[in-house]
Design an enzyme around this catalytic site. Structure first.
Site, short mmCIF file in Angstrom:
data_model
loop_
_atom_site.label_atom_id
_atom_site.label_comp_id
_atom_site.label_asym_id
_atom_site.label_seq_id
_atom_site.Cartn_x
_atom_site.Cartn_y
_atom_site.Cartn_z
N HIS A 154 0.82 -1.22 0.00
CA HIS A 154 0.00 0.00 0.00
C HIS A 154 0.85 1.26 0.00
O HIS A 154 1.90 1.31 0.63
CB HIS A 154 -1.01 -0.01 1.15
CG HIS A 154 -0.45 0.06 2.54
ND1 HIS A 154 -0.29 1.24 3.22
CD2 HIS A 154 -0.04 -0.91 3.41
CE1 HIS A 154 0.18 1.00 4.43
NE2 HIS A 154 0.36 -0.30 4.58
N GLU A 202 -5.34 1.04 2.57
CA GLU A 202 -5.00 -0.01 3.54
C GLU A 202 -5.12 0.47 4.97
O GLU A 202 -5.57 -0.27 5.85
CB GLU A 202 -3.58 -0.52 3.27
CG GLU A 202 -3.23 -1.81 4.01
CD GLU A 202 -2.76 -1.62 5.45
OE1 GLU A 202 -2.71 -2.61 6.19
OE2 GLU A 202 -2.44 -0.48 5.85
N ASP A 238 4.11 -6.08 3.55
CA ASP A 238 3.91 -4.98 4.48
C ASP A 238 4.91 -5.14 5.63
O ASP A 238 5.40 -6.23 5.89
CB ASP A 238 2.47 -4.96 5.00
CG ASP A 238 2.00 -3.55 5.38
OD1 ASP A 238 2.86 -2.70 5.68
OD2 ASP A 238 0.77 -3.33 5.39
N HIS A 265 4.32 3.18 12.85
CA HIS A 265 3.33 4.27 12.96
C HIS A 265 3.84 5.42 13.82
O HIS A 265 3.07 6.28 14.24
CB HIS A 265 1.97 3.77 13.48
CG HIS A 265 1.16 3.06 12.43
ND1 HIS A 265 -0.17 2.78 12.57
CD2 HIS A 265 1.51 2.59 11.21
CE1 HIS A 265 -0.61 2.16 11.49
NE2 HIS A 265 0.40 2.03 10.65
ZN LIG Z 1 1.11 -1.14 6.39
#
Ligand SMILES: [Zn+2]
Length: 349
Positions: free
Chosen positions: A74, A225, A246, A326
Site C-alpha cells: 500500500h 489499507e 507490508d 506508525h
Molecule cells: Zn502497512
C-alpha cells in the site's frame, strides 16, 4: 544471491525517498499511485490498470497461467484532516488511520486546501509553552481535543483562517523527515512505502535480467489499507495466491529486526495460510534469504482485507522489519534487500 537476478539497491533507495516525499494520506493517495504508475510505465511487460477505487494494478503474463498470483503493497499513509477551525484561528484535526499523536507532536505539516494551495504549520499541544503552563505541558495526555495546528500565517480568528482558503475536510500531511544513514532509512511512512519500493525493484530486476514470472502475476498498489479495506477490491478472481507485502513489527517480545525480512504467521486477524507460508519458507531456505518468523499482536493487513471481502485465495504476509511503527519509523537496506530477494525467488518459482 548468486542464483537470483541483481537488485538495483540505489534505484530502490532513490525510488523510496521520492515516494516518501510524495504525500499520500489515505483518501488522498492519488499522487503516490500516479508516481508508481509513472515509474512502471517504463516496463513494457506490464499491463497497467486502475480500479474504480483508485488502486493501481499491473499484470505481468507468466510462463504459466494455471495458478495466478498477486502481490499487494500500500502507498496510502497515516495523516489527518481539518476537523474544526478553532476560535483562535488554529486547527483541530481528526486522524486518518492509526496516527500516534505523541509521534507527530511538534512535527511540521502542510494543510492542503481544496483549491490546491498548501499552508505550512506545525502540530502542537495547545498549551505548549513551558514558561506559561509549567508541568502541565509534560504531564497531560495528548488527545485530538488538546492538540492544534499552529499555522505559519497571521491568523487569530476563524475568519482569518478561512481567508487562507482553509476549510473543514482539508487534508493535513506531516513531514516524513527522511534520512538515509549507514544503510538505515529513517522516515515516517516506511509503512508501507518501503514495501512498494521493494515490489517495484522486483519488477525492474526481472525486466533487466530478461526474466518472466513463472505464473501470471498481478502487482496491486493499494490506496486504502490504513483504514482496513484497501485490497478488499482489485485482486482479480482468478488469483490463487496473494502475498501481502507490508512491514514487520519490531519491539519487546518480537523476533523481527531491521536486518531481516519477516514472515508473519498470525496477527490480529488470526493465522495466515499455512501452506502458502510454508511454501515461502522453503523458497527462502533454498535461496538462503535471511528471514524471521513472527506474530504481530496489534496488526491487520490488506491480505486479510481481501479475505474479509470474500476473496478465495491463499494469503501470506512478508515484509522488512520496521522499528517504531506508525511512529518515527526506521528500517535498514539489508531488510529491504532480503524482502526483494524473497519476492524475486517466489515469482520465479
Ligand atoms: Zn502497512
Amino acid at each position: 544471491m548468486a542464483d537470483l537476478p541483481d537488485i538495483d539497491l540505489s534505484f530502490l533507495t532513490i525510488f523510496l525517498v521520492d515516494l516518501l516525499n510524495t504525500p499520500s494520506p489515505t483518501g488522498n493517495a492519488e499522487p503516490a499511485i500516479a508516481f508508481v504508475e509513472k515509474t512502471l510505465k517504463q516496463f513494457p511487460e506490464l499491463t497497467l490498470s486502475r480500479t474504480r477505487k483508485g488502486a493501481l494494478v499491473a499484470r505481468w503474463q507468466g510462463k504459466e497461467n494455471n495458478s495466478p498470483r498477486a502481490l499487494t503493497a500500500h502507498v496510502d499513509t497515516l495523516g489527518a484532516m481539518v476537523k474544526e477551525i478553532k476560535s483562535n484561528g488554529r486547527l483541530k484535526l481528526t486522524r486518518i488511520g492509526g496516527l500516534l499523536l505523541n509521534g507527530v507532536e511538534a512535527e511540521g505539516c502542510w494543510v492542503l486546501t481544496a483549491s490546491g494551495e498548501r499552508v505550512r504549520g506545525s502540530y502542537l499541544f495547545e498549551d505548549a509553552s513551558s514558561h506559561v503552563h509549567g508541568a502541565k505541558v509534560n504531564e497531560t495526555q495528548r488527545k485530538e481535543e488538546n492538540m492544534e495546528v499552529r499555522l505559519d500565517a497571521r491568523t487569530t480568528s476563524v475568519d482569518e483562517t478561512r481567508a487562507l482558503g482553509i476549510q473543514v475536510g482539508d487534508f493535513v500531511v506531516f513531514d516524513p523527515r527522511i534520512e538515509v544513514t549507514e544503510g538505515f532509512v529513517r522516515s515516517r511512512f516506511l509503512d508501507d512505502k518501503a514495501c512498494a519500493a521493494c515490489v517495484v525493484a522486483v519488477i525492474k530486476s526481472m525486466h533487466e535480467a530478461g526474466l518472466q514470472p513463472n505464473q501470471t502475476t498481478y502487482f496491486h498498489f493499494s490506496n486504502y489499507e490504513e483504514v482496513g479495506h484497501g485490497a478488499a477490491a482489485g485482486i482479480p478472481a482468478e488469483v490463487h495466491e496473494l502475498v501481502a507485502v507490508d512491514m514487520a513489527a519490531i519491539g519487546t517480545g518480537q523476533e523481527s529486526d531491521e536486518f531481516h525480512v519477516t514472515l508473519c504467521v498470525k496477527d490480529s486477524g488470526g493465522p495466515y495460510h499455512h501452506e502458502l507460508s510454508n511454501k515461502l519458507r522453503a523458497i527462502a531456505e533454498q535461496h538462503e534469504i535471511p528471514f524471521k518468523t513472527d506474530i504481530y499482536p496489534h496488526y491487520g493487513s490488506d491480505g486479510e482485507a481481501f479475505w474479509r471481502a470474500g476473496g478465495d485465495v491463499a494469503v501470506a504476509l512478508i515484509g522488512p522489519g520496521v522499528d517504531a511503527s506508525h511512529n518515527y519509523e526506521r528500517t535498514h537496506t539489508e531488510a529491504l534487500l532480503a524482502t526483494t530477494q524473497w519476492l524475486l525467488a517466489y515469482l520465479l518459482s
